[in-house]
Design a protein around this motif. Structure first.
Motif, mmCIF file in Angstrom:
data_model
loop_
_atom_site.group_PDB
_atom_site.id
_atom_site.type_symbol
_atom_site.label_atom_id
_atom_site.label_comp_id
_atom_site.label_asym_id
_atom_site.label_seq_id
_atom_site.Cartn_x
_atom_site.Cartn_y
_atom_site.Cartn_z
ATOM 1 N N MET A 172 0.851 -1.201 0.000
ATOM 2 C CA MET A 172 0.000 0.000 0.000
ATOM 3 C C MET A 172 0.883 1.245 0.000
ATOM 4 O O MET A 172 1.832 1.332 0.776
ATOM 5 N N ASP A 177 -8.154 -1.866 -7.844
ATOM 6 C CA ASP A 177 -9.059 -1.397 -6.774
ATOM 7 C C ASP A 177 -10.222 -0.588 -7.364
ATOM 8 O O ASP A 177 -11.380 -0.793 -6.995
ATOM 9 N N ILE A 232 -14.044 0.021 -1.639
ATOM 10 C CA ILE A 232 -13.293 -1.079 -1.013
ATOM 11 C C ILE A 232 -13.591 -1.078 0.494
ATOM 12 O O ILE A 232 -13.803 -2.128 1.095
ATOM 13 N N PHE A 248 -15.101 -4.304 2.563
ATOM 14 C CA PHE A 248 -14.471 -4.878 3.764
ATOM 15 C C PHE A 248 -15.468 -4.870 4.935
ATOM 16 O O PHE A 248 -15.599 -5.842 5.662
ATOM 17 N N PHE A 278 -13.758 -9.815 -0.316
ATOM 18 C CA PHE A 278 -12.950 -8.914 -1.146
ATOM 19 C C PHE A 278 -11.856 -9.693 -1.882
ATOM 20 O O PHE A 278 -11.618 -9.476 -3.073
ATOM 21 N N ARG A 279 -11.179 -10.615 -1.183
ATOM 22 C CA ARG A 279 -10.075 -11.364 -1.808
ATOM 23 C C ARG A 279 -10.589 -12.219 -2.971
ATOM 24 O O ARG A 279 -9.901 -12.389 -3.977
ATOM 25 N N GLU A 331 -11.162 -9.927 -5.881
ATOM 26 C CA GLU A 331 -9.867 -9.498 -6.415
ATOM 27 C C GLU A 331 -9.339 -10.539 -7.411
ATOM 28 O O GLU A 331 -8.919 -10.201 -8.523
ATOM 29 N N GLY A 354 -3.978 -4.136 -6.233
ATOM 30 C CA GLY A 354 -4.078 -3.721 -4.843
ATOM 31 C C GLY A 354 -2.836 -4.213 -4.094
ATOM 32 O O GLY A 354 -2.140 -5.111 -4.579
ATOM 33 N N GLY A 355 -2.589 -3.650 -2.934
ATOM 34 C CA GLY A 355 -1.384 -4.010 -2.176
ATOM 35 C C GLY A 355 -1.312 -5.489 -1.817
ATOM 36 O O GLY A 355 -0.221 -6.062 -1.728
ATOM 37 N N GLY A 356 -2.464 -6.125 -1.636
ATOM 38 C CA GLY A 356 -2.445 -7.522 -1.214
ATOM 39 C C GLY A 356 -2.646 -8.514 -2.341
ATOM 40 O O GLY A 356 -2.477 -9.722 -2.150
ATOM 41 N N PRO A 362 -8.601 0.506 4.363
ATOM 42 C CA PRO A 362 -9.224 -0.076 5.558
ATOM 43 C C PRO A 362 -8.261 -0.832 6.469
ATOM 44 O O PRO A 362 -8.465 -0.879 7.674
ATOM 45 N N LEU A 363 -7.187 -1.413 5.890
ATOM 46 C CA LEU A 363 -6.291 -2.213 6.738
ATOM 47 C C LEU A 363 -5.480 -1.355 7.704
ATOM 48 O O LEU A 363 -5.014 -1.836 8.737
ATOM 49 N N ARG A 375 4.647 -10.454 3.096
ATOM 50 C CA ARG A 375 4.299 -10.239 1.683
ATOM 51 C C ARG A 375 5.493 -10.182 0.723
ATOM 52 O O ARG A 375 5.343 -10.489 -0.459
HETATM 53 O O1 LIG Z 1 -2.713 -4.220 1.019
HETATM 54 C C1 LIG Z 1 -3.897 -4.617 0.957
HETATM 55 O O2 LIG Z 1 -4.238 -5.739 1.374
HETATM 56 C C2 LIG Z 1 -4.896 -3.730 0.333
HETATM 57 C C3 LIG Z 1 -4.480 -2.665 -0.443
HETATM 58 C C4 LIG Z 1 -5.391 -1.800 -1.205
HETATM 59 O O3 LIG Z 1 -4.835 -1.521 -2.475
HETATM 60 C C5 LIG Z 1 -6.777 -2.422 -1.364
HETATM 61 O O4 LIG Z 1 -6.760 -3.443 -2.329
HETATM 62 C C6 LIG Z 1 -7.267 -2.965 -0.051
HETATM 63 O O5 LIG Z 1 -7.387 -1.877 0.824
HETATM 64 C C7 LIG Z 1 -6.325 -4.030 0.538
#
Ligand SMILES: O=C(O)C1=C[C@@H](O)[C@@H](O)[C@H](O)C1
Ligand SMILES: Nc1ncnc2c1ncn2[C@@H]1O[C@H](COP(=O)(O)OP(=O)(O)OP(=O)(O)O)[C@@H](O)[C@H]1O
Ligand SMILES: [Mg+2]
Length: 173
Positions: A9, A32, A43, A47, A55-56, A59, A78-80, A121-122, A143
């Protein structure tokens, strides 16, 4: 070709992705944003209302759809995204797809995330700098093995978007 940008993120995927697409005259999609548009929900609300597991699943579904249907695309994940399901293997095994990891240190990520926690949100609930640093450190530990599988890694700390672009063009072409 599809260029997939991955990273934590606030590593710059959306910002850099947009200008990379412009330079190459490629279409740009931010996963996203694509999910929000297709699900007609933010998003944060997905969540909150349906939970992270839902959400996953979305994605992975939208990632597959885009990898199968598009060409000449810059796709910011997205970051995850690379760290769930078999998304990273899917990216690596897809034809004419190159993955780029935008790597950034904890202090860089902290500085950027502190300004923009609300839309993520995380991290939205994390109150102190120490807690944020600990959260990012632990998350990166989990990660990084996925991110590091990317075809190209660019370290972005203290680099302008222009400098990152020059480095990437040298690596790719
Ligand atoms: O790092 C993550 O898990 C996320 C990053 C954002 O891009 C979003 O995809 C979401 O907030 C989850
Ligand atoms: N190379 C850079 N130098 C300085 N600031 C940057 C750089 N890259 C991105 N930023 C800034 O960092 C912030 C986060 O960038 P961005 O939203 O593109 O991250 P992201 O990787 O898409 O995050 P997320 O995974 O949460 O969607 C933005 O304010 C952006 O302007
Ligand atoms: Mg983004």
């Amino acid at each position: 070709m599809i260029l997939v940008l991955i990273g934590y993120m606030a590593s710059g995927k959306s910002t850099f992705g947009r200008i990379l697409a412009e330079k190459l005259h490629y279409e740009f999609i931010d996963l996203d944003d694509y999910i929000e548009k297709n699900e007609k929900s933010t998003i944060s609300d997905i969540f909150k209302i349906k939970g992270e597991i839902h959400f996953r699943k979305l994605e992975t579904q939208y990632l597959k759809e885009l990898l199968e249907s598009k060409k000449d695309l810059v796709l910011s994940l997205g970051g995850g995204t690379p760290c769930y399901s078999s998304n990273m293997n899917l990216i690596l095994e897809s034809n004419d797809v190159k993955s780029i990891y935008l790597k950034a240190s904890i202090p860089t990520l902290m500085a950027r995330l502190k300004n923009e926690k609300g839309k993520r949100p995380l991290v939205a609930h994390i109150e102190t700098d120490d807690m944020l640093a600990e959260f990012i450190g632990k998350h990166l530990f989990e990660r990084s093995p996925f991110y590091s599988m990317a075809n190209v890694t660019i370290t972005t700390d203290n680099k302008s978007l222009k400098a990152i672009m020059e480095e990437l063009v040298l690596e790719l072409f």
